[in-house]
Scaffold this motif. Structure first.
Motif, short mmCIF file in Angstrom:
data_model
loop_
_atom_site.label_atom_id
_atom_site.label_comp_id
_atom_site.label_asym_id
_atom_site.label_seq_id
_atom_site.Cartn_x
_atom_site.Cartn_y
_atom_site.Cartn_z
N GLY A 209 0.79 -1.22 0.00
CA GLY A 209 0.00 0.00 0.00
C GLY A 209 0.82 1.27 0.00
O GLY A 209 0.30 2.36 -0.22
N SER A 210 2.15 1.14 0.22
CA SER A 210 3.00 2.33 0.23
C SER A 210 3.16 2.89 -1.17
O SER A 210 3.13 2.16 -2.17
CB SER A 210 4.38 1.97 0.80
OG SER A 210 5.28 3.07 0.69
N LYS A 211 3.33 4.19 -1.27
CA LYS A 211 3.57 4.85 -2.56
C LYS A 211 5.05 5.20 -2.73
O LYS A 211 5.45 5.72 -3.77
CB LYS A 211 2.74 6.14 -2.66
CG LYS A 211 1.24 5.93 -2.51
CD LYS A 211 0.68 5.06 -3.62
CE LYS A 211 -0.83 4.92 -3.50
NZ LYS A 211 -1.40 4.00 -4.53
N VAL A 212 5.84 4.91 -1.73
CA VAL A 212 7.26 5.25 -1.76
C VAL A 212 8.08 3.98 -1.88
O VAL A 212 7.99 3.09 -1.04
CB VAL A 212 7.68 6.02 -0.48
CG1 VAL A 212 9.16 6.37 -0.54
CG2 VAL A 212 6.83 7.26 -0.30
N PHE A 213 8.89 3.89 -2.96
CA PHE A 213 9.73 2.72 -3.15
C PHE A 213 10.79 2.63 -2.05
O PHE A 213 11.26 3.64 -1.53
CB PHE A 213 10.45 2.78 -4.50
CG PHE A 213 9.54 2.55 -5.68
CD1 PHE A 213 8.25 2.07 -5.52
CD2 PHE A 213 9.99 2.81 -6.97
CE1 PHE A 213 7.41 1.86 -6.61
CE2 PHE A 213 9.17 2.59 -8.06
CZ PHE A 213 7.87 2.12 -7.88
N GLY A 214 11.17 1.39 -1.74
CA GLY A 214 12.27 1.19 -0.82
C GLY A 214 13.60 1.47 -1.50
O GLY A 214 13.65 1.80 -2.69
N THR A 215 14.69 1.33 -0.76
CA THR A 215 16.02 1.56 -1.33
C THR A 215 16.35 0.46 -2.34
O THR A 215 16.25 -0.73 -2.04
CB THR A 215 17.09 1.57 -0.21
OG1 THR A 215 16.76 2.60 0.72
CG2 THR A 215 18.47 1.83 -0.79
N LYS A 216 16.75 0.87 -3.53
CA LYS A 216 17.00 -0.06 -4.63
C LYS A 216 18.39 -0.68 -4.53
O LYS A 216 19.38 0.00 -4.28
CB LYS A 216 16.86 0.67 -5.97
CG LYS A 216 17.11 -0.16 -7.20
CD LYS A 216 16.90 0.64 -8.47
CE LYS A 216 17.93 1.75 -8.61
NZ LYS A 216 17.81 2.49 -9.88
N VAL A 217 18.45 -1.99 -4.75
CA VAL A 217 19.71 -2.72 -4.79
C VAL A 217 19.82 -3.37 -6.17
O VAL A 217 18.84 -3.89 -6.70
CB VAL A 217 19.77 -3.80 -3.69
CG1 VAL A 217 20.96 -4.72 -3.89
CG2 VAL A 217 19.82 -3.15 -2.32
N GLU A 218 21.01 -3.32 -6.75
CA GLU A 218 21.24 -3.88 -8.08
C GLU A 218 22.06 -5.16 -7.98
O GLU A 218 23.07 -5.20 -7.29
CB GLU A 218 21.97 -2.87 -8.97
CG GLU A 218 22.21 -3.38 -10.39
CD GLU A 218 23.01 -2.39 -11.23
OE1 GLU A 218 22.62 -2.16 -12.39
OE2 GLU A 218 24.02 -1.85 -10.73
N ILE A 219 21.60 -6.20 -8.67
CA ILE A 219 22.36 -7.45 -8.77
C ILE A 219 22.87 -7.54 -10.21
O ILE A 219 22.08 -7.58 -11.15
CB ILE A 219 21.50 -8.68 -8.42
CG1 ILE A 219 20.77 -8.46 -7.10
CG2 ILE A 219 22.37 -9.93 -8.33
CD1 ILE A 219 19.74 -9.52 -6.78
N LYS A 220 24.17 -7.60 -10.38
CA LYS A 220 24.80 -7.45 -11.70
C LYS A 220 24.97 -8.78 -12.43
O LYS A 220 25.19 -9.84 -11.84
CB LYS A 220 26.19 -6.82 -11.55
CG LYS A 220 26.17 -5.37 -11.09
CD LYS A 220 25.67 -4.43 -12.17
CE LYS A 220 26.71 -4.20 -13.25
NZ LYS A 220 26.23 -3.18 -14.22
N ASN A 221 24.89 -8.66 -13.77
CA ASN A 221 25.32 -9.69 -14.71
C ASN A 221 24.75 -11.08 -14.43
O ASN A 221 25.48 -12.06 -14.26
CB ASN A 221 26.86 -9.77 -14.73
CG ASN A 221 27.48 -8.54 -15.35
OD1 ASN A 221 26.89 -7.92 -16.24
ND2 ASN A 221 28.66 -8.17 -14.88
#
Length: 485
Positions: A209-221
């Protein structure tokens, strides 16, 4: 993880999919772009960034990118320019990457996916052209890094989705559809093991229900469908656990270890300012005219969903058959080619999904390597349809002979091996009478209600005929004879 805790959070996933384009040369140089050569043999002064050299755009790479955009209903950008991305690349000799930032070649569009929960279209934010980097190689026991520049400058399209993928299953299904599509279009071989198709996964969690995304983490390759799913599943649990324990999630780049099934931090994620984009001064702007776009559209191959509709409507196949046959462009083409020589379309489908597919799987072959031509397969189907051989005889005895020697027709093989079914009723009646006379006790049991003995009688008749008796005709004669005894 406790399901009650898991249900408190919504997962937000976006993918950055990199597909190496199957051009003969690199995107800005004439060096070969093929995979598997000895290190640092597909290089030139342009690839190595020597002073005074200038890049020149590969027209075929642009057209391949346009094909992907057209297939995905993207908007093709009319006026484009390339940019320099000045983030340090140790495996790009120039020290920067040529890419598209402000004017990607394709905007919007998406790929339709079928999930266990229903169907949806995963939308693209954009698709842009760029050059690939080289490879850093690390040998055991050495602190040095070895650089292979063969891949540097290989043309890429990067497909950036909207952050609207909701599960590991959806991400893997989307990647499967992308791989199928680039193969159909003939723009990328889709080989994930060789890295010609790979993706970066951006993932965050937020309360439902939140409109604010959490902190994004990237998993590479990520270069495996299975690894993509496992990495996402692990990262979901890790991030929810962190939030539940009031731990801060760092915006970072992580790697996935298939051996442990875990992700681990590599470095804090760069911001866009770190890339220091500015227009590439050595390349003129790219203009895609209506005439050029129309020309590319005219050369587009039939797409999987178009063939699915054709196979179900024109050829009358069940949806299951059409799905299997359109999973590969080569298989779909083989099916259609075979249908040029026979009208028994369902039999063609059954043969390709059954005997042909089993043979290819057993020998680790693609259908393009099959020695049996579409016309020969149609001839074999016709033998069965004409009642000259049974389906099992065709599959188990004639088809293997066709593989071994495709210079002979199915009929020639059947005649040489004495496999043509006997349908002469006088001859078959004689065989029926002989078998029943030799098994009088069993005949009495049959007449007393033991109807399962019919298959025993048929087996004896087939032995006497050495497999040449027509099963349908023989069964009818046998039943009629037993009724009249």
């Amino acid at each position: 993880m406790n399901q009650e805790i898991r249900d408190k959070y919504e997962v937000v996933i976006g993918l950055e999919v990199h597909a190496q384009l199957q051009t003969e040369s690199k995107i800005f140089a004439a060096d070969a772009a093929s995979f598997g050569a000895s290190p640092n043999t597909h290089i030139s002064p342009i690839t190595l960034g020597h002073p005074g050299t200038l890049p020149k755009l590969n027209k075929k790479a642009v057209e391949f990118a346009m094909r992907m955009g057209i297939a995905c209903n993207s908007q093709i950008t009319e006026n484009q320019y390339f940019d320099r991305k000045n983030y340090f690349y140790p495996d790009l000799p120039k020290g920067y990457q040529i890419t598209q930032d402000k004017t990607p070649i394709c905007m919007g569009g998406g790929v339709h996916v079928k999930l266990s929960t229903g169907e949806k279209t995963v939308r693209f934010h954009h698709i842009h052209l760029e050059e690939d980097a080289g490879k850093s190689l690390h040998t055991d026991g050495s602190s040095d890094s070895l650089l292979d520049y063969n891949r540097a400058g290989t043309p890429l399209i990067e497909m950036v989705t909207e952050p609207e993928i909701k599960s590991a299953e959806e991400a893997a299904t989307f990647m499967t559809e992308v791989r199928k599509l680039v193969r159909y279009l003939g723009i990328c071989d889709g080989n994930m093991e060789e890295g010609s198709l790979r993706c970066d996964v951006n993932i965050s969690v937020m309360p439902v229900g939140s409109k604010v995304f959490g902190t994004k983490v990237e998993i590479k390759n990520m270069n495996s469908m299975r690894f993509i799913q496992k990495a996402i599943e692990y990262e979901i649990v890790r991030q929810i656990d962190a939030v539940e324990n009031n731990e801060k999630i760092i915006q970072e780049t992580r790697s996935f270890d298939p051996a442990t099934g875990r992700t681990s931090g590599m470095r804090e994620k760069e911001s866009m300012n770190d890339y220091r984009y500015f227009p590439e001064p050595d390349l003129v702007p790219l203009v895609i005219s209506e005439e050029w776009l129309s020309s590319v559209k005219e050369q587009m191959p039939a797409l999987p969903w178009e063939l699915f509709e054709k196979f179900t409507k024109e050829y009358g196949l069940p949806a299951y058959d059409a799905n299997v046959l359109t999973d590969s462009r080569e298989v779909a083409e083989y099916f259609e080619a075979t249908c040029q020589f026979t009208k028994n379309y369902k039999a063609v489908s059954n043969w390709i999904m059954g005997t042909v597919k089993s043979y290819l799987n057993d020998h680790n072959l693609e259908i393009g390597q099959l020695s049996v031509t579409p016309e020969q397969l149609a001839q074999l189907i016709q033998l069965v349809d004409d009642g000259k051989v049974s389906n099992s005889t065709a599959s188990q005895q004639i088809f293997p002979e066709m593989i071994a020697d495709n210079a002979k027709t199915p009929l020639q093989i059947a005649e040489a091996k004495n496999l043509i079914q006997q349908s002469n009723t006088d001859t078959l009646q004689t065989l029926v009478d002989e078998v029943l006379a030799n098994n009088s006790a069993k005949v009495k049991e049959y007449k007393n209600g033991k109807k399962g003995l019919l298959s025993m009688f048929m087996g004896e008749i087939m032995k006497k005929s050495k497999g040449s008796a027509d099963p349908k005709v023989t069964t009818a004669l046998l039943q009629k004879t037993l009724e009249n005894l």
